[in-house]
Design an enzyme around this catalytic site. Sequence first.
Site, short mmCIF file in Angstrom:
data_model
loop_
_atom_site.label_atom_id
_atom_site.label_comp_id
_atom_site.label_asym_id
_atom_site.label_seq_id
_atom_site.Cartn_x
_atom_site.Cartn_y
_atom_site.Cartn_z
N GLY A 1 0.68 -1.50 0.01
CA GLY A 1 -0.23 0.08 0.49
C GLY A 1 1.30 1.47 -0.25
O GLY A 1 -0.12 2.20 0.65
N ALA A 2 1.90 1.02 -0.54
CA ALA A 2 2.73 2.60 -0.92
C ALA A 2 2.56 3.43 -1.71
O ALA A 2 3.70 4.43 -1.90
CB ALA A 2 4.27 1.80 -0.73
N THR B 1 -0.28 5.37 -1.72
CA THR B 1 -0.47 6.43 -1.11
C THR B 1 -0.25 6.34 0.98
O THR B 1 0.44 5.74 1.18
CB THR B 1 -2.16 6.94 -1.56
OG1 THR B 1 -2.61 7.47 -0.72
CG2 THR B 1 -2.54 5.50 -1.06
N GLY B 2 -0.15 7.56 0.97
CA GLY B 2 -0.38 8.09 2.86
C GLY B 2 0.23 7.18 3.14
O GLY B 2 1.15 7.78 3.20
N ILE B 3 0.27 6.95 4.51
CA ILE B 3 1.15 6.60 5.50
C ILE B 3 2.51 5.68 4.81
O ILE B 3 3.82 5.39 4.65
CB ILE B 3 0.86 5.60 7.15
CG1 ILE B 3 0.28 6.75 7.69
CG2 ILE B 3 1.75 5.42 7.14
CD1 ILE B 3 -0.99 5.65 8.40
N SER C 1 -4.05 -0.58 14.36
CA SER C 1 -4.27 0.61 15.15
C SER C 1 -5.14 0.59 16.43
O SER C 1 -5.63 -0.38 17.45
CB SER C 1 -5.88 0.35 14.06
OG SER C 1 -6.68 1.71 14.88
N TYR D 1 -13.66 -3.71 10.50
CA TYR D 1 -11.90 -3.22 10.63
C TYR D 1 -11.39 -3.47 12.44
O TYR D 1 -10.48 -3.90 12.01
CB TYR D 1 -12.22 -1.27 11.08
CG TYR D 1 -10.89 -0.97 10.57
CD1 TYR D 1 -10.45 -1.22 9.87
CD2 TYR D 1 -10.93 -0.14 11.72
CE1 TYR D 1 -9.47 -0.56 9.96
CE2 TYR D 1 -9.34 0.38 11.47
CZ TYR D 1 -8.64 0.62 10.45
OH TYR D 1 -7.08 1.02 10.70
#
Length: 318
Positions: free
Chosen positions: A48-49, A51-53, A177, A202
């Site tokens: 998931g690289a 976007t975002g974190i 989280s 989630y």
Amino acid sequence: MVELMFPLLLLLLPFLLYMAAPQIRKMLSSGVCTSTVQLPGKVVVVTGANTGIGKETAKELAQRGARVYLACRDVEKGELVAKEIQTTTGNQQVLVRKLDLSDTKSIRAFAKGFLAEEKHLHVLINNAGVMMCPYSKTADGFEMHIGVNHLGHFLLTHLLLEKLKESAPSRIVNVSSLAHHLGRIHFHNLQGEKFYNAGLAYCHSKLANILFTQELARRLKGSGVTMYSVHPGTVQSELVRHSSFMRWMWWLFSFFIKTPQQGAQTSLHCALTEGLEILSGDHFSDCHVAWVSAQARNETIARRLWDVSCDLLGLPID
């Protein structure tokens, strides 16, 4: 007099929040990775690289000289991010490879290609995730949250594990989280077919991330591979794209939400900080060890979840 002051305070509240926002944001994002470790010759995979974190994590690791794989579902977007990182850092060893965590065929194809391409893997950052999706299933019939956030990364880690062992000392970082505190592992309803709530789904998957981290740490003790779960904080990202309510909340409290760069700090801390090996299996928030829920400390649930996950993915149970 009191009756007059109350409406006045309501009018002043947005202004007061605006003025206090920098101090509050600083307080909420106090964790900063202070490691000066450089990574020439090291190989890193970040899911998931694009976007975002994940993007910010990959950028910092590239800045330190690592060969970084952006494992993304959207390859076109990933290529744009890779070029941006290459330009920003001067590191041309930023590569994009297709990875769809909602499809085990894609996960296996990514792993096969990576293992053929690379002799080493020093850091695996399981960062990608989905949040508050309407009820849906992955290509393999898993509920989307547990399928992508837990089972997808469980399989990916399993397929790359021997390479991580061969490259030891190496590390795995699983992005979880604070929401795990609301999570429960309902083995009789793991796929959400009996009852389903997008928000709780989630939370359940984020609890699974922590249980996976702890069980893997127990199994790999002494192998030279260490792993950590992290809470990145409340971060401005695309993760809330499936929920109009959450997008509205993020906008309303935008002054207090971390930037993706700030959100990446704890992942970077766990990937880079020297001397962290003795804390393998621990959970981190703001670059410090953090408390987890009672269920997240339950070894029996962790072992059972491991076995169930292996069974669902067709992996040998050992």
